[in-house]
Write a protein that holds these residues in place. Structure first.
Motif, mmCIF file in Angstrom:
data_model
loop_
_atom_site.group_PDB
_atom_site.id
_atom_site.type_symbol
_atom_site.label_atom_id
_atom_site.label_comp_id
_atom_site.label_asym_id
_atom_site.label_seq_id
_atom_site.Cartn_x
_atom_site.Cartn_y
_atom_site.Cartn_z
ATOM 1 N N ARG A 172 0.816 -1.212 0.000
ATOM 2 C CA ARG A 172 0.000 0.000 0.000
ATOM 3 C C ARG A 172 0.855 1.270 0.000
ATOM 4 N NH1 ARG A 172 -4.214 -1.102 4.767
ATOM 5 N NH2 ARG A 172 -4.699 1.114 4.382
ATOM 6 N N GLY A 173 2.171 1.092 -0.125
ATOM 7 C CA GLY A 173 3.032 2.265 -0.298
ATOM 8 C C GLY A 173 4.133 2.426 0.721
ATOM 9 N N VAL A 174 4.424 1.369 1.490
ATOM 10 C CA VAL A 174 5.487 1.457 2.493
ATOM 11 C C VAL A 174 6.797 0.943 1.882
ATOM 12 C CG1 VAL A 174 6.201 0.849 4.821
ATOM 13 C CG2 VAL A 174 3.768 1.018 4.272
ATOM 14 N N THR A 175 7.811 1.786 1.832
ATOM 15 C CA THR A 175 9.129 1.384 1.326
ATOM 16 C C THR A 175 10.208 1.952 2.241
ATOM 17 O OG1 THR A 175 9.339 3.341 -0.099
ATOM 18 C CG2 THR A 175 8.348 1.361 -1.080
ATOM 19 N N PHE A 176 11.411 1.474 2.065
ATOM 20 C CA PHE A 176 12.535 2.000 2.829
ATOM 21 C C PHE A 176 13.084 3.243 2.132
ATOM 22 C CE2 PHE A 176 12.323 -2.361 4.291
ATOM 23 C CZ PHE A 176 12.546 -2.222 5.652
ATOM 24 N N ASP A 177 13.317 4.278 2.913
ATOM 25 C CA ASP A 177 13.861 5.531 2.399
ATOM 26 C C ASP A 177 15.350 5.336 2.116
ATOM 27 O OD1 ASP A 177 14.967 8.129 2.101
ATOM 28 O OD2 ASP A 177 13.395 9.002 3.349
ATOM 29 N N GLU A 178 15.722 5.352 0.839
ATOM 30 C CA GLU A 178 17.095 5.035 0.449
ATOM 31 C C GLU A 178 18.077 6.178 0.682
ATOM 32 O OE1 GLU A 178 17.337 3.106 -3.362
ATOM 33 O OE2 GLU A 178 15.644 1.763 -2.909
ATOM 34 N N THR A 179 17.582 7.326 1.164
ATOM 35 C CA THR A 179 18.486 8.414 1.558
ATOM 36 C C THR A 179 18.951 8.249 2.998
ATOM 37 O OG1 THR A 179 16.750 9.910 2.376
ATOM 38 C CG2 THR A 179 17.247 9.976 0.009
ATOM 39 N N LEU A 180 18.351 7.289 3.711
ATOM 40 C CA LEU A 180 18.689 7.079 5.118
ATOM 41 C C LEU A 180 19.546 5.831 5.287
ATOM 42 C CD1 LEU A 180 15.247 7.806 6.845
ATOM 43 C CD2 LEU A 180 17.112 9.408 6.378
ATOM 44 N N PHE A 181 20.542 5.930 6.173
ATOM 45 C CA PHE A 181 21.434 4.812 6.471
ATOM 46 C C PHE A 181 21.382 4.452 7.962
ATOM 47 C CE2 PHE A 181 22.860 7.031 2.759
ATOM 48 C CZ PHE A 181 23.128 6.017 1.862
ATOM 49 N N VAL A 182 20.688 5.277 8.727
ATOM 50 C CA VAL A 182 20.465 5.045 10.153
ATOM 51 C C VAL A 182 19.006 5.398 10.446
ATOM 52 C CG1 VAL A 182 21.194 5.586 12.507
ATOM 53 C CG2 VAL A 182 22.855 5.731 10.641
ATOM 54 N N CYS A 183 18.355 4.625 11.280
ATOM 55 C CA CYS A 183 16.955 4.769 11.715
ATOM 56 C C CYS A 183 15.959 4.629 10.566
ATOM 57 C CB CYS A 183 16.717 6.053 12.509
ATOM 58 S SG CYS A 183 16.364 7.544 11.599
ATOM 59 N N GLU A 184 16.420 4.072 9.441
ATOM 60 C CA GLU A 184 15.492 3.773 8.341
ATOM 61 C C GLU A 184 14.486 2.711 8.761
ATOM 62 O OE1 GLU A 184 18.165 0.429 8.421
ATOM 63 O OE2 GLU A 184 18.612 2.586 8.497
ATOM 64 N N ASP A 185 14.891 1.864 9.711
ATOM 65 C CA ASP A 185 13.993 0.824 10.208
ATOM 66 C C ASP A 185 12.835 1.415 11.008
ATOM 67 O OD1 ASP A 185 15.747 1.667 12.193
ATOM 68 O OD2 ASP A 185 16.327 -0.338 12.841
ATOM 69 N N ALA A 186 13.135 2.373 11.883
ATOM 70 C CA ALA A 186 12.091 2.996 12.695
ATOM 71 C C ALA A 186 11.102 3.776 11.834
ATOM 72 C CB ALA A 186 12.716 3.916 13.741
ATOM 73 N N LEU A 187 11.604 4.445 10.803
ATOM 74 C CA LEU A 187 10.713 5.171 9.898
ATOM 75 C C LEU A 187 9.803 4.211 9.162
ATOM 76 C CD1 LEU A 187 9.740 7.735 8.491
ATOM 77 C CD2 LEU A 187 11.635 7.497 6.865
ATOM 78 N N PHE A 188 10.361 3.112 8.675
ATOM 79 C CA PHE A 188 9.561 2.084 7.995
ATOM 80 C C PHE A 188 8.461 1.574 8.927
ATOM 81 C CE2 PHE A 188 8.572 -2.278 6.836
ATOM 82 C CZ PHE A 188 8.461 -2.240 5.449
ATOM 83 N N CYS A 189 8.822 1.274 10.174
ATOM 84 C CA CYS A 189 7.845 0.751 11.130
ATOM 85 C C CYS A 189 6.735 1.755 11.407
ATOM 86 C CB CYS A 189 8.542 0.371 12.438
ATOM 87 S SG CYS A 189 9.574 -1.109 12.343
ATOM 88 N N GLN A 190 7.097 3.017 11.592
ATOM 89 C CA GLN A 190 6.067 4.029 11.869
ATOM 90 C C GLN A 190 5.143 4.211 10.669
ATOM 91 O OE1 GLN A 190 5.351 5.027 14.698
ATOM 92 N NE2 GLN A 190 7.091 5.616 15.959
ATOM 93 N N GLN A 191 5.691 4.201 9.466
ATOM 94 C CA GLN A 191 4.851 4.330 8.273
ATOM 95 C C GLN A 191 3.923 3.131 8.130
ATOM 96 O OE1 GLN A 191 7.988 4.848 5.371
ATOM 97 N NE2 GLN A 191 7.754 7.071 5.362
ATOM 98 N N TYR A 192 4.436 1.953 8.437
ATOM 99 C CA TYR A 192 3.639 0.729 8.342
ATOM 100 C C TYR A 192 2.513 0.735 9.376
ATOM 101 C CZ TYR A 192 2.546 -4.285 8.270
ATOM 102 O OH TYR A 192 1.891 -5.488 8.190
ATOM 103 N N ILE A 193 2.843 1.100 10.609
ATOM 104 C CA ILE A 193 1.877 1.054 11.701
ATOM 105 C C ILE A 193 0.669 1.954 11.425
ATOM 106 C CG2 ILE A 193 1.562 1.845 14.099
ATOM 107 C CD1 ILE A 193 4.344 0.588 14.647
ATOM 108 N N ARG A 194 0.892 3.055 10.746
ATOM 109 C CA ARG A 194 -0.226 3.959 10.436
ATOM 110 C C ARG A 194 -1.296 3.267 9.585
ATOM 111 N NH1 ARG A 194 1.652 9.513 7.980
ATOM 112 N NH2 ARG A 194 -0.613 9.615 7.742
ATOM 113 N N LEU A 195 -0.933 2.179 8.904
ATOM 114 C CA LEU A 195 -1.872 1.452 8.058
ATOM 115 C C LEU A 195 -2.465 0.227 8.771
ATOM 116 C CD1 LEU A 195 0.217 1.532 4.738
ATOM 117 C CD2 LEU A 195 -1.616 3.095 5.434
ATOM 118 N N CYS A 196 -2.111 0.047 10.047
ATOM 119 C CA CYS A 196 -2.540 -1.147 10.785
ATOM 120 C C CYS A 196 -3.785 -0.882 11.625
ATOM 121 C CB CYS A 196 -1.421 -1.622 11.714
ATOM 122 S SG CYS A 196 0.029 -2.268 10.859
ATOM 123 N N GLY A 197 -4.554 -1.951 11.813
ATOM 124 C CA GLY A 197 -5.672 -1.901 12.732
ATOM 125 C C GLY A 197 -5.302 -2.461 14.095
#
Length: 322
Positions: A172-197
């Motif tokens: 649904r549009g969650v990808t890893f930000d390729e400009t980030l080399f640190v905390c890219e995991d936390a950003l991915f998780c927060q973006q994903y969680i916004r789509l969760c019930g």
């Protein structure tokens, strides 16, 4: 094989020839056999890619992909996602180890709770990380945002390797930000969680994170390390959807911890390049100075470290110019 795949396990690989065999051995022995193992070599300078090919010859569930240049873990994981066939997605680091029932355990947590994300506990160098207090078994998206921020009672944080994701939600549009080399995991998780019930959590430890002396957050600071600062700005922007000032302040405090950590590393390893990067961090601190001083989640000790470090680096810059 595609019809048999329940979980796609994505492993970004960079200069991991010493640990990769041990890591993959734990994956292929998982009690859940319906797995696709995707190894993505990020242009390693050692023999990691050759090790990947050797491992693939021993198990037809292993697929190997290589990058033509070193683009970082975000790009490697995105390549893995583009080849993933499983209903569920799991990310493992090439220098860590999973319990042999880790994948099945997270599947069960997901399905027994009708959840969109499953989260488990973990070890650090063999020592279990304990929750401060009892954590709810099922969380809402806003509660999970606190969990990823490492706030309150939560220790699960924004790591990828203690979580199992649904592929259909990622699509649904969650990808890893390729400009980030640190905390890219936390950003991915927060973006994903916004789509969760529903987010299901079980503190049982199933993953062993093994700390490495040459990790991205140790030793001299590199330009890539500074991407954590932009990364936290993006995380804060993502979480503004919750309209929760306390969460924003916690995330701001997390970012400021990185300020202080980077500044200390720069001063300890001071040279011309560290001086240049130090001035960049100083600009971020000065930009956020008012928020930093007012933030109750950022300790007095950390505030003093930031203030003294910025003053020290600014003075060094003036002195060395004379």
């Amino acid at each position: 094989m595609d019809d048999l795949v329940q979980v796609s396990i994505i492993v970004p690989v960079f200069n991991a020839m010493e640990t990769l065999r041990r890591c993959v051995e734990r994956i292929v022995k998982q009690s859940e056999k319906r797995i696709q193992i995707i190894l993505v070599d990020d242009y390693s300078s050692d023999d990691s890619l050759q090790v990947c090919y050797e491992l693939a010859k021993k198990d037809d569930r292993i697929e190997v992909y290589g990058q033509s240049s070193n683009k970082g873990p975000s790009a490697a994981r995105n390549i893995g996602l583009s080849h993933a066939n499983g209903k569920y997605i799991y990310f493992c680091d090439a220098d860590d180890q999973m319990d042999l029932d880790c994948i099945k355990f997270l599947e069960d947590v997901m399905e027994q709770n009708s959840a969109d994300l499953a989260v488990c506990g973990y070890y650090i160098d063999g020592t279990k990380v304990l929750e401060r207090n009892k954590t709810p078994d099922v969380l809402t998206a806003d509660q999970a945002a606190y969990m990823v921020a490492g706030a309150g009672n939560y220790q699960a944080k924004g790591y990828l390797w203690n979580k199992m994701f649904k592929k259909n939600i990622i699509l649904r549009g969650v990808t890893f930000d390729e400009t980030l080399f640190v905390c890219e995991d936390a950003l991915f998780c927060q973006q994903y969680i916004r789509l969760c019930g529903r987010i299901a959590y079980d503190a049982t430890a199933k993953y062993n994170y093994i700390s490495q002396p040459n990790s991205a957050m140790r030793g001299k600071v590199s330009k890539r390390n500074l991407s954590v600062l932009q990364g936290y700005d993006k995380i804060i922007c993502c979480c503004q959807a919750y309209n929760d000032c306390n969460l924003t302040n916690i995330l701001d405090a997390n970012k400021m911890v990185h300020y202080s950590t980077l500044l200390v590393r720069i001063i300890k390893n001071y040279d011309k390049e560290q001086a240049r990067l130090g001035q960049c961090v100083c600009e971020f601190v000065e930009r956020d100075l008012h928020k930093m001083l007012k933030n109750k989640h950022f300790t007095l000790k950390r505030k003093l470290i930031c203030l003294f470090s910025v003053t020290y680096l600014r003075l060094l810059k003036i002195i060395t110019k004379k």
